[in-house]
Scaffold this motif. Structure first.
Motif, PDB file in Angstrom:
ATOM      1  N   PHE A  12      38.973  54.377 -19.823  1.00 45.06           N
ATOM      2  CA  PHE A  12      37.714  53.664 -19.676  1.00 45.06           C
ATOM      3  C   PHE A  12      37.127  53.945 -18.301  1.00 45.06           C
ATOM      4  CE2 PHE A  12      41.314  50.987 -18.698  1.00 45.06           C
ATOM      5  CZ  PHE A  12      41.013  50.477 -17.457  1.00 45.06           C
ATOM      6  N   GLU A  86      37.180  61.066 -25.045  1.00 44.94           N
ATOM      7  CA  GLU A  86      36.616  59.858 -25.647  1.00 44.94           C
ATOM      8  C   GLU A  86      36.993  58.669 -24.776  1.00 44.94           C
ATOM      9  OE1 GLU A  86      38.058  59.691 -29.619  1.00 44.94           O
ATOM     10  OE2 GLU A  86      36.678  61.227 -30.355  1.00 44.94           O
ATOM     11  N   ASN A  88      35.681  54.605 -22.985  1.00 39.21           N
ATOM     12  CA  ASN A  88      34.870  53.395 -23.128  1.00 39.21           C
ATOM     13  C   ASN A  88      34.157  53.113 -21.815  1.00 39.21           C
ATOM     14  OD1 ASN A  88      35.597  52.547 -25.858  1.00 39.21           O
ATOM     15  ND2 ASN A  88      37.641  52.213 -25.023  1.00 39.21           N
ATOM     16  N   GLY A  92      29.735  50.748 -24.098  1.00 36.88           N
ATOM     17  CA  GLY A  92      30.466  51.140 -25.294  1.00 36.88           C
ATOM     18  C   GLY A  92      31.065  52.531 -25.190  1.00 36.88           C
ATOM     19  N   PRO A  93      31.573  53.077 -26.303  1.00 37.45           N
ATOM     20  CA  PRO A  93      32.218  54.392 -26.293  1.00 37.45           C
ATOM     21  C   PRO A  93      31.235  55.507 -25.906  1.00 37.45           C
ATOM     22  CG  PRO A  93      32.734  53.176 -28.303  1.00 37.45           C
ATOM     23  CD  PRO A  93      31.633  52.433 -27.615  1.00 37.45           C
TER      24      PRO A  93
END
Length: 308
Positions: A12, A86, A88, A92-93
């Motif tokens: 993240f 990928e 966060n 959001g993602p």
């Protein structure tokens, strides 16, 4: 040994910036990144161009453009299957593009693509080549990679000084875990008032002590004052009492710690810290590996005396 699956937990963004209208930031493992729009702006192309490269890489890497980018990636030692991470973020993602991919694509659009506005990519490539992509993003995001470690050392040191008066014929869980905590800090785990591993160890060892009636073998344990520094929220509750144990049981504790707690309970504890963002998954796995101590086995020496 990898007891924590990073793909299930994910990375993240811990800090973000849009300086110079570039979407950029730093992931929880310290990786600097650009967003797709930031990368496209850096390269002087439309975001749809870079997005296709990112999402259709399996096909694109076999075409002339992709083959050249693949060469530039290989020159940087990049061998990942995908061109993005990928992650966060606040909203959001999203797809985070790491420094190696950004620099390879920037170099391609600056010197290989033959596009009419290549000067944009060339200028940005020179700017980043003069320092480094990582330092540039860190600076733009006001991110200090050493700050977490520096703060952790300070808080650990303060707590250690406040609790250094354990009676010589007893041991405390906190002091016995000092080496473990040092390893946690070295591996990037933030040690503060939300990450106190000796509480987890102390509670489980206390149950083990009681269930096995170890006081009958080694003597009674007793409560001893434990003080938290002012930088800990726990300090508002005043002085606490924590169990200290007869030093004769120290060998039993250490064996239990490495053979039972670290093998079963500690990975679960670290998973909670990965989820909270105190430590990233790959650092947690390295920490578990670092704490697997080999045991010393002894055997009777061979008698090589020739009696003939």
């Amino acid at each position: 040994m990898s007891l924590i699956n990073q793909r299930n937990l994910g990375l993240f963004s811990i800090t973000e910036s849009r300086n110079n209208d570039l979407g950029m930031g730093v992931l929880s493992d310290g990786t600097p990144y650009l967003t797709n729009r930031g990368l496209a702006k850096l390269c002087g192309v439309d975001p749809s161009v870079t997005l296709r490269l990112l999402q259709k890489w399996d096909d694109e890497k076999n075409r002339p453009r992709g083959k050249k980018i693949l060469e530039l990636l290989a020159a940087q030692g990049y061998g990942e299957q995908h061109l993005y991470i990928e992650a966060n973020g606040i909203h959001g993602p999203f797809l985070a593009i790491s420094d190696a991919v950004c620099m390879a694509m920037l170099e391609y659009y600056a010197f290989e693509a033959g596009q009419t506005n290549a000067e944009i990519a060339k200028t940005n490539f020179r700017i980043l080549a003069r320092s480094s992509f990582k330092l540039y993003v860190y600076e733009q995001c006001n991110y200090n990679p050493n700050q977490k470690i520096d703060d952790s050392w300070q808080m650990f040191h303060e707590r250690l000084l406040l609790n250094d008066n354990i009676p010589i014929n007893y041991f405390s869980i906190f002091k016995e875990l000092s080496a473990v905590i040092v390893n946690m800090i070295r591996e990037g785990c933030k040690i503060d008032d939300t990450t106190i591993p000796d509480i987890s160890v102390g509670q489980i060892w206390s149950r083990y002590w009681t269930q096995n009636s170890l006081d009958k073998t080694y003597g009674e344990r007793f409560k001893f004052p434990h003080t938290y520094p002012d930088t800990f929220r726990q300090s508002s509750g005043g002085q606490y009492d924590a169990w200290v144990y007869p030093v004769d049981a120290l060998g039993v504790f250490r064996r239990w710690l490495y053979e039972a707690y670290f093998m079963d309970k500690f990975p679960k504890y670290l998973n909670t810290k990965v989820t909270s963002g105190a430590i990233v998954a790959q650092d947690a796995s390295r920490l578990i590996d670092a704490l697997q101590k080999p045991s010393l086995t002894t055997s009777q020496p061979h008698n090589n005396t020739n009696e003939d």
